[in-house]
Design an enzyme around this catalytic site. Structure first.
Site, PDB file in Angstrom:
ATOM      1  N   SER A 112      21.154  -6.304 -13.459  1.00 10.48           N
ATOM      2  CA  SER A 112      20.638  -7.412 -12.649  1.00 10.48           C
ATOM      3  C   SER A 112      21.830  -8.159 -12.090  1.00 10.48           C
ATOM      4  CB  SER A 112      19.843  -8.376 -13.534  1.00 10.48           C
ATOM      5  OG  SER A 112      20.724  -9.141 -14.345  1.00 10.48           O
ATOM      6  N   ASP A 113      21.650  -8.861 -10.965  1.00  8.48           N
ATOM      7  CA  ASP A 113      22.713  -9.771 -10.571  1.00  8.48           C
ATOM      8  C   ASP A 113      22.778 -10.861 -11.641  1.00  8.48           C
ATOM      9  OD1 ASP A 113      24.789 -11.024  -9.380  1.00  8.48           O
ATOM     10  OD2 ASP A 113      23.915 -11.089  -7.375  1.00  8.48           O
TER      11      ASP A 113
END
Ligand code: BGC
Length: 749
Positions: free
Chosen positions: A274-275
């Site tokens: 995920s960012d």
């Protein structure tokens, strides 16, 4: 007899050995297969997982940060995921290898500032970018990194996007061809490559929750191709899912894109990150979408994921799948076997500096050269004024933001390696009198206090400049310009104006710099402008007042030297624009930079109404006049295109002759576009499908070849939901830029 007993004892020893080996192997095969480097990554990953508890498996699925929003162990300068001592799972150490190396947030770790993606794209030199990426990978390994949080394969939809400088282009083909080189170079040298931000991540305002509404055709034709190439052709083993939503669904919960498209259609075998910080917003939907690792802490995975399995909300098999992808990748990359080592001396080695110089030399773009004002003649005694804030680093300016964009894409470079352009110009301006005036402040006023705190060793002049207001600086510059024979204005922006988390405020130069140009051009008619920045500049207020313009996107630590060499003709400029330069930003499609409210407050979406018509595709369709079209760039020599041949077959073979008809050796970036003459859906006037940088000595000719397969002619059919080639006529166009087509031939498909 003696011989017999000897042979008998040999047999016994052999027997004993085979017993030892047998049990030894059973030990490996039965219990610790995963430790055996001869086993396949698949077998090893499965074996290791069979020995892990649920908690141990889940622990593999989040970052090292201890609370939401914490970017890993900041003190230790590490981004990554935890290892497991009991089982010998190594820590996965993540860094950024986009411009050079950025090791977590540890400013003390420095590397070669090799390039910025947009500067690399301006070279249109995939081979050079591949070599530069190998160098960055080697430095990453030397500095202890196993995973590159990059590179950025988003499309430059609008030039105000703060991370445009971290991307390659407005064009999907150019982005894909550059991006895939990076992926291959990284992974062949020990670094897992993680193209980002998947997908439709095109601006910074509301970056954590913006909802981007776009049709599937635009996704398929514009925003996805570079990721697809990175996975299918480059074999990328990691992808970073973006913060934003696509058509209402957060990218970290987007099963359609993360599983159906990425894995099932493209065959992605690695893991998704995920960012950081706010990428993940849920536990079960995130896990079910195929999003493997929550960065950078365990807010939604960790204990919550264990609980979700224990209370039956999610099957343990889902967790197993997520963990398997990560372990498989780590085995495949040899990380359990500690396969990759690089000597620290590789960092900023001479060879790497030479590469950075090659990038910078090929990256500068000559945009205007009225009456061949450039290259500048070296005349003894001539007074040369170098004016402008990008000519010299501020006293203590946040040094890594000088001549580089801001945020995580940037690297911490060696201060001394990034020379002031004015000093490089003075070195080459032999016999000339070179003086410098800052002319304008470049950093945001608010930031200056902070900047002073981070000061390097201030020089007295710089310190004095910092205390002056812009009017004083402009007045001084005007005095200098008045008494000079030639002025070089080095203007533009830095990381303090364009950065992760911050879009640009305007495509114009900062007002003080526009004033500076206005005042200087009033008193001196011999002015050349060098623009430095990470994206498009609207030059309308001043371009007619100056004779020469050279454009530098951020392109690494040797930008100053390369600039001086181009200005004095030691290097023939050969970069070309990877983005369009319209006359003003009002020509961009309305709404292509979203300034509305937050999605979660009012549910207002950012609609990609222009669909597939991004960049030159839009300007061509709307017949907009360009200041400088996509693919544009001048040279000190001239090129002639002739003898186009197109041979039809399963693969269409295109060839033509390129000749350097001028007096100077030089490189030309020849471009191939395709135009579908008739189609059941609207198609762009032309689309880039090939390019080649060709070096030619003065008078030399070369045959240039391209091959086009069906992909080059296809579009995404919204009705068939598939790539489609419609039979009919196509123009094959070869030219120097998207609005300067030199040769055309029509073929029937
Ligand atoms: C950025 C990513 C970056 C990450 C770690 C995020 O805020 O969007 O591009 O890799 O931080 O620094």
């Amino acid at each position: 007899m003696k011989i017999r007993s000897l042979s008998k004892s040999i047999t016994n020893v052999a027997f004993l050995c085979s017993i030892v080996l047998f049990f030894g192997c059973r030990q490996i095969n039965g219990q610790n297969k995963y430790k055996n480097a001869k086993e396949t990554p698949e077998v090893r990953a499965k074996d290791l997982m069979s020995k892990m508890t649920l908690e141990e498996k889940v622990a593999q699925l989040s970052g090292l940060g201890n609370s939401h929003g914490v970017f890993g162990d900041v003190k230790a300068g590490i981004f990554g995921t935890k290892g497991n001592e009991r089982l010998g799972i190594p820590t996965l150490v993540m860094g950024h290898g986009i411009t050079g190396v950025r090791s977590g947030r540890d400013v003390a770790v420095k590397s070669t500032y090799m390039l910025a993606p947009i500067g690399a794209a301006a070279t249109w030199d995939t081979d050079l970018y591949a070599r530069a990426s190998v160098a960055i990978a080697k430095e990453m390994v030397a500095l202890g990194q196993n995973l590159n949080l990059g590179t950025t394969l988003n499309i430059i939809r609008h030039p105000l996007g703060g991370r445009g400088w971290e991307c390659f282009s407005e064009d999907p083909y150019l982005t894909a061809r550059m991006g895939v080189e990076h992926v291959k170079a990284m992974q062949a040298n020990g670094v897992i490559s993680g193209p980002k931000h998947f997908v439709a991540n095109n601006q910074e305002l509301h970056r954590h929750d913006i909802n981007n509404e776009l049709e599937e055709r635009a996704l398929r034709e514009i925003y996805l191709p570079a990721f697809k190439t990175a996975v299918v052709e480059g074999g990328a083993l990691n992808i970073m899912a973006a913060y934003n939503r696509v058509n209402g669904t957060f990218m970290c919960e987007n099963k359609w894109l993360l599983t159906d498209v990425l894995r099932d259609e493209w065959g992605f075998k690695g893991f998704v990150l995920s960012d950081f910080g706010k990428g993940v917003q849920s536990t079960v939907p995130t896990a079910l979408s195929g999003m493997n690792i929550e960065m950078s802490s365990a807010k939604w995975y960790g204990a919550k994921l264990v609980a979700a399995v224990n209370n039956g909300e999610i099957k343990e098999a889902v967790v197993d799948g997520l963990v398997y992808d990560k372990l498989f990748t780590m085995f495949k990359m040899g990380l359990f076997d500690h396969k990759w080592k690089e000597n620290k001396e590789v960092v900023h080695s001479q060879a790497h500096q030479d590469l950075a110089l090659e990038v910078a030399r090929k990256s500068g773009i000559l945009l205007k050269n009225k009456n061949n004002v450039l290259p500048l003649a070296l005349e003894k005694g001539k007074k040369l004024a170098v004016i402008g804030p990008n000519g010299k680093r501020y006293v203590g300016g946040v040094y890594s933001e000088f001549l580089q964009g801001g945020g995580s894409g940037g690297c911490y470079y060696f201060e001394d390696a990034v020379k002031n352009p004015v000093d490089e110009i003075a070195k080459l301006a032999k016999g000339m009198q070179v003086s410098y005036a800052r002319g304008a402040h470049i950093e945001l006023k608010k930031k200056q206090k902070k900047i002073e705190a981070k000061t390097l060793i201030p020089d007295a002049q710089d310190l004095a400049d910092l205390k002056k207001n812009d009017k004083q600086l402009i007045d001084e510059a005007v005095v200098l310009a008045k008494k000079s024979d030639q002025v070089i204005l080095i203007v533009g922006i830095t990381g303090s104006q364009e950065s992760e988390g911050r879009d640009r405020k305007s495509t114009r130069l900062p007002a003080n710099q526009e004033r500076l140009i206005k005042e200087v051009t009033k008193v001196n008619k011999n002015v050349v402008v060098v623009m430095v920045g990470g994206s498009y500049f609207d030059a309308s207020p001043w371009i007619d007042k100056v004779d020469g313009v050279v454009n530098y996107f951020y392109c690494g630590e040797k930008i100053g030297q390369a600039m001086a060499e181009v200005l004095f003709g030691k290097v023939n400029p050969s970069g070309k624009l990877p983005i369009s330069y319209p006359k003003s930003d009002s020509q961009y499609p309305k709404g292509s930079i979203f300034k509305g409210g937050k999605y979660s407050d009012k549910k207002i979406s950012n609609v990609y109404a222009e669909g597939i018509f991004v960049g030159y595709r839009y300007f061509d369709k709307e017949k907009e006049e360009m200041r400088f079209p996509f693919g544009y760039g001048l040279s000190y020599t001239s090129f002639e295109y002739s003898k186009l041949k197109v041979k039809k077959g399963k693969v269409v073979e295109v060839s033509f002759t390129l000749k350097n008809t001028g007096k100077m050796d030089g490189d030309e970036v020849a471009q191939l576009y395709i135009h579908d003459k008739e189609s059941s859906v609207p198609r762009p006037i032309r689309e880039l499908k090939g390019f080649k940088r060709v070096s030619l000595k003065s008078g030399e000719s070369k045959e240039v070849r391209f091959e086009l397969n069906d992909d080059a002619f296809a579009f995404w059919s919204p009705t068939k939901k598939d790539w489609t080639v419609e039979l009919g006529e196509f123009d094959i166009e070869v030219g120097a830029n998207s609005r300067d087509i030199k040769l055309t031939e029509t073929i029937k498909k």
